[in-house]
Write a protein that holds these residues in place. Structure first.
Motif, PDB file in Angstrom:
ATOM      1  N   GLU A 173      46.417  43.320  37.841  1.00  0.00           N
ATOM      2  CA  GLU A 173      46.654  43.812  36.484  1.00  0.00           C
ATOM      3  C   GLU A 173      45.445  44.583  35.959  1.00  0.00           C
ATOM      4  OE1 GLU A 173      49.059  40.133  37.245  1.00  0.00           O
ATOM      5  OE2 GLU A 173      46.953  40.727  37.483  1.00  0.00           O
ATOM      6  N   LEU A 174      44.237  44.111  36.274  1.00  0.00           N
ATOM      7  CA  LEU A 174      43.028  44.782  35.812  1.00  0.00           C
ATOM      8  C   LEU A 174      42.732  46.026  36.639  1.00  0.00           C
ATOM      9  CD1 LEU A 174      40.503  44.781  33.978  1.00  0.00           C
ATOM     10  CD2 LEU A 174      39.358  43.416  35.743  1.00  0.00           C
ATOM     11  N   CYS A 175      42.856  45.881  37.939  1.00  0.00           N
ATOM     12  CA  CYS A 175      42.521  46.998  38.824  1.00  0.00           C
ATOM     13  C   CYS A 175      43.485  48.174  38.667  1.00  0.00           C
ATOM     14  CB  CYS A 175      42.504  46.525  40.274  1.00  0.00           C
ATOM     15  SG  CYS A 175      41.190  45.310  40.614  1.00  0.00           S
ATOM     16  N   ALA A 176      44.622  47.934  38.006  1.00  0.00           N
ATOM     17  CA  ALA A 176      45.568  49.022  37.769  1.00  0.00           C
ATOM     18  C   ALA A 176      45.094  49.956  36.668  1.00  0.00           C
ATOM     19  CB  ALA A 176      46.938  48.454  37.405  1.00  0.00           C
ATOM     20  N   VAL A 177      44.159  49.505  35.834  1.00  0.00           N
ATOM     21  CA  VAL A 177      43.705  50.324  34.707  1.00  0.00           C
ATOM     22  C   VAL A 177      42.220  50.669  34.789  1.00  0.00           C
ATOM     23  CG1 VAL A 177      45.501  49.498  33.138  1.00  0.00           C
ATOM     24  CG2 VAL A 177      43.348  48.249  33.308  1.00  0.00           C
ATOM     25  N   VAL A 178      41.451  49.942  35.608  1.00  0.00           N
ATOM     26  CA  VAL A 178      40.034  50.262  35.797  1.00  0.00           C
ATOM     27  C   VAL A 178      39.741  50.248  37.285  1.00  0.00           C
ATOM     28  CG1 VAL A 178      39.373  49.257  33.576  1.00  0.00           C
ATOM     29  CG2 VAL A 178      39.279  47.854  35.643  1.00  0.00           C
ATOM     30  N   SER A 179      38.654  50.885  37.656  1.00  0.00           N
ATOM     31  CA  SER A 179      38.276  50.876  39.066  1.00  0.00           C
ATOM     32  C   SER A 179      37.661  49.534  39.422  1.00  0.00           C
ATOM     33  CB  SER A 179      37.278  52.006  39.348  1.00  0.00           C
ATOM     34  OG  SER A 179      36.120  51.860  38.548  1.00  0.00           O
ATOM     35  N   CYS A 180      38.040  49.003  40.560  1.00  0.00           N
ATOM     36  CA  CYS A 180      37.527  47.712  41.019  1.00  0.00           C
ATOM     37  C   CYS A 180      36.665  47.914  42.265  1.00  0.00           C
ATOM     38  CB  CYS A 180      38.680  46.761  41.336  1.00  0.00           C
ATOM     39  SG  CYS A 180      39.552  46.163  39.866  1.00  0.00           S
ATOM     40  N   PRO A 181      35.642  47.082  42.443  1.00  0.00           N
ATOM     41  CA  PRO A 181      35.255  45.967  41.573  1.00  0.00           C
ATOM     42  C   PRO A 181      34.710  46.443  40.228  1.00  0.00           C
ATOM     43  CG  PRO A 181      33.613  46.297  43.277  1.00  0.00           C
ATOM     44  CD  PRO A 181      34.743  47.218  43.616  1.00  0.00           C
ATOM     45  N   HIS A 182      34.960  45.622  39.196  1.00  0.00           N
ATOM     46  CA  HIS A 182      34.572  45.987  37.830  1.00  0.00           C
ATOM     47  C   HIS A 182      33.508  45.029  37.326  1.00  0.00           C
ATOM     48  CE1 HIS A 182      34.890  47.411  33.715  1.00  0.00           C
ATOM     49  NE2 HIS A 182      35.033  46.150  33.319  1.00  0.00           N
ATOM     50  N   SER A 183      32.398  45.582  36.842  1.00  0.00           N
ATOM     51  CA  SER A 183      31.331  44.762  36.266  1.00  0.00           C
ATOM     52  C   SER A 183      31.701  44.427  34.819  1.00  0.00           C
ATOM     53  CB  SER A 183      29.993  45.505  36.313  1.00  0.00           C
ATOM     54  OG  SER A 183      29.590  45.718  37.654  1.00  0.00           O
ATOM     55  N   LEU A 184      31.818  43.138  34.550  1.00  0.00           N
ATOM     56  CA  LEU A 184      32.262  42.679  33.234  1.00  0.00           C
ATOM     57  C   LEU A 184      31.069  42.520  32.300  1.00  0.00           C
ATOM     58  CD1 LEU A 184      34.756  41.617  31.612  1.00  0.00           C
ATOM     59  CD2 LEU A 184      34.125  39.321  32.395  1.00  0.00           C
ATOM     60  N   SER A 185      31.193  43.052  31.096  1.00  0.00           N
ATOM     61  CA  SER A 185      30.149  42.894  30.085  1.00  0.00           C
ATOM     62  C   SER A 185      30.646  41.940  29.005  1.00  0.00           C
ATOM     63  CB  SER A 185      29.792  44.244  29.464  1.00  0.00           C
ATOM     64  OG  SER A 185      30.893  44.767  28.727  1.00  0.00           O
ATOM     65  N   PRO A 186      29.730  41.265  28.296  1.00  0.00           N
ATOM     66  CA  PRO A 186      30.156  40.312  27.259  1.00  0.00           C
ATOM     67  C   PRO A 186      31.068  40.928  26.212  1.00  0.00           C
ATOM     68  CG  PRO A 186      27.833  40.012  27.749  1.00  0.00           C
ATOM     69  CD  PRO A 186      28.265  41.246  28.490  1.00  0.00           C
ATOM     70  N   GLY A 187      30.808  42.179  25.830  1.00  0.00           N
ATOM     71  CA  GLY A 187      31.617  42.809  24.799  1.00  0.00           C
ATOM     72  C   GLY A 187      33.046  43.069  25.220  1.00  0.00           C
ATOM     73  N   GLU A 188      33.312  43.042  26.529  1.00  0.00           N
ATOM     74  CA  GLU A 188      34.669  43.287  27.018  1.00  0.00           C
ATOM     75  C   GLU A 188      35.535  42.032  26.987  1.00  0.00           C
ATOM     76  OE1 GLU A 188      34.547  46.757  30.311  1.00  0.00           O
ATOM     77  OE2 GLU A 188      33.281  45.021  30.794  1.00  0.00           O
ATOM     78  N   ILE A 189      34.931  40.894  26.721  1.00  0.00           N
ATOM     79  CA  ILE A 189      35.712  39.656  26.639  1.00  0.00           C
ATOM     80  C   ILE A 189      36.306  39.564  25.238  1.00  0.00           C
ATOM     81  CG2 ILE A 189      35.673  37.143  26.800  1.00  0.00           C
ATOM     82  CD1 ILE A 189      33.313  37.355  28.686  1.00  0.00           C
ATOM     83  N   SER A 190      37.591  39.836  25.123  1.00  0.00           N
ATOM     84  CA  SER A 190      38.257  39.790  23.819  1.00  0.00           C
ATOM     85  C   SER A 190      38.827  38.410  23.522  1.00  0.00           C
ATOM     86  CB  SER A 190      39.382  40.829  23.763  1.00  0.00           C
ATOM     87  OG  SER A 190      40.336  40.592  24.791  1.00  0.00           O
ATOM     88  N   TYR A 191      39.078  37.635  24.572  1.00  0.00           N
ATOM     89  CA  TYR A 191      39.611  36.279  24.370  1.00  0.00           C
ATOM     90  C   TYR A 191      39.361  35.459  25.632  1.00  0.00           C
ATOM     91  CZ  TYR A 191      42.812  32.410  23.404  1.00  0.00           C
ATOM     92  OH  TYR A 191      43.343  31.166  23.191  1.00  0.00           O
ATOM     93  N   ALA A 192      38.923  34.229  25.436  1.00  0.00           N
ATOM     94  CA  ALA A 192      38.738  33.296  26.553  1.00  0.00           C
ATOM     95  C   ALA A 192      39.093  31.902  26.063  1.00  0.00           C
ATOM     96  CB  ALA A 192      37.300  33.332  27.070  1.00  0.00           C
ATOM     97  N   ALA A 193      39.675  31.108  26.931  1.00  0.00           N
ATOM     98  CA  ALA A 193      40.089  29.761  26.537  1.00  0.00           C
ATOM     99  C   ALA A 193      40.093  28.844  27.744  1.00  0.00           C
ATOM    100  CB  ALA A 193      41.472  29.787  25.893  1.00  0.00           C
ATOM    101  N   LEU A 194      39.887  27.574  27.471  1.00  0.00           N
ATOM    102  CA  LEU A 194      40.042  26.525  28.471  1.00  0.00           C
ATOM    103  C   LEU A 194      41.480  26.026  28.378  1.00  0.00           C
ATOM    104  CD1 LEU A 194      38.755  24.503  30.516  1.00  0.00           C
ATOM    105  CD2 LEU A 194      38.259  23.038  28.544  1.00  0.00           C
ATOM    106  N   VAL A 195      42.193  26.047  29.491  1.00  0.00           N
ATOM    107  CA  VAL A 195      43.593  25.625  29.502  1.00  0.00           C
ATOM    108  C   VAL A 195      43.708  24.318  30.287  1.00  0.00           C
ATOM    109  CG1 VAL A 195      45.958  26.219  30.130  1.00  0.00           C
ATOM    110  CG2 VAL A 195      44.386  28.007  29.350  1.00  0.00           C
TER     111      VAL A 195
END
Length: 312
Positions: free
Chosen positions: A181-203
């Protein structure tokens, strides 16, 4: 004043107790010194410098005082009749063995005791034709049980008495790859930055708790960073990741008939700080989280969840 007799009155929580029909109870007077703060099924006293087992596991040998029936449909009290001899024996405040043990005669139930007191029938010496009722409060109560539930090898347990905590080591990936799902919209491998985390949760996925320890009221969960992993279990904990001061409420059905529910606990800010390596104050962000009950201990009931290695 002459004590003629009295009644031991036990008040039960009709919601937290599991019985819906009448149950038979037995009352006994304890005969050994015991410590309310540390006593258990095995030990009457269990302090650092004094460890004394019961002569008979489960509260020692008691003097039978009678039986009573508690019917939750009729109210929240069970009443045991006491004679003046027993009340006289309980009048010695220096006797550390003084106490009462309530046993359930009918198996398969769990009762939650809210309080207990003694009502005394007394005849004043100044007015012998009159009988008055006095109330004596108990100094406290505790709950002992056996067997102690063994921790599951593949699950998460929170709450109970003594209270269970689960420790999780958490990594936030700095590079994401092989996520279609991610690699379909950005080039992978993708380096993740803190500002790109819009939501995170423990399930957490709930699982059925053993019948004797299934909650009858909501469980309130808390999640806190472990500030010093090396000194567990004595490490101090950080500020709660849950905004609600009463924690994340989970209904008791999640650990019984409705097990398998997914419980989501958002922690977006923590995930950003964890990836960054420090929080807004510049302090290192711990990589270990503690899952616990907001109030410890609250009751012997506990929450059960699937673990990382669970088949489900």
């Amino acid at each position: 004043m002459t004590i003629l007799g009295g009644r031991f009155v036990a008040f039960f929580d009709t919601i937290a107790s599991t019985n819906t029909n009448p149950v038979r109870l037995a009352l006994g007077a304890t005969t050994e010194a015991w410590d309310m703060a540390t006593t258990s099924w095995t030990y009457a006293v269990d302090t650092i410098n004094d460890q004394r087992p019961w002569t008979e596991a489960g509260g020692g040998v008691v003097t039978p005082l009678g039986e009573a029936i508690w019917d939750p449909s009729l109210g929240d009290t069970a009443v045991f009749v006491l004679d003046s001899v027993q009340l006289a024996e309980w009048s010695d405040t220096t006797d550390l063995s003084i106490g009462a043990r309530i046993d359930i005669i009918d198996p398969g139930h769990r009762l939650a005791l809210n309080a207990a007191l003694i009502r005394l029938d007394a005849r004043p010496s100044s007015n012998p034709d009159t009988i008055i009722e006095l109330t004596a409060l108990t100094s406290g109560s505790t709950f002992i049980y056996s067997p102690f539930p063994e921790p599951p090898p593949d699950g998460v347990r929170i709450g109970g008495a003594p209270s269970w905590r689960t420790i999780l080591d958490l990594q936030i990936p700095s590079v994401i790859d092989d996520v279609p799902e991610l690699c379909a919209v950005v080039s992978c491998p993708h380096s993740l930055s803190p500002g790109e985390i819009s939501y995170a949760a423990l399930v957490l996925t709930s699982r059925t708790t053993e019948l004797a320890f299934q909650p009858t009221d909501s469980i309130r969960l808390d999640v806190r960073p472990v500030l010093d992993r090396a000194v567990m279990p004595k490490s101090p904990l950080g500020v709660s990741l849950i905004a609600n001061p009463f924690g994340r409420s989970v209904s008791p059905e999640a650990f019984g008939g409705s097990s398998g529910l997914e419980i989501e606990i958002p922690f977006t800010g923590y995930a950003r700080d964890r990836l960054r390596g420090k929080d807004a104050s510049g302090d290192p962000t711990p990589g270990t989280l503690a899952l616990l009950s907001v109030i410890e201990p609250f009751s012997i009931t506990f929450a059960s969840f699937e673990g990382p290695s669970s088949a489900g």
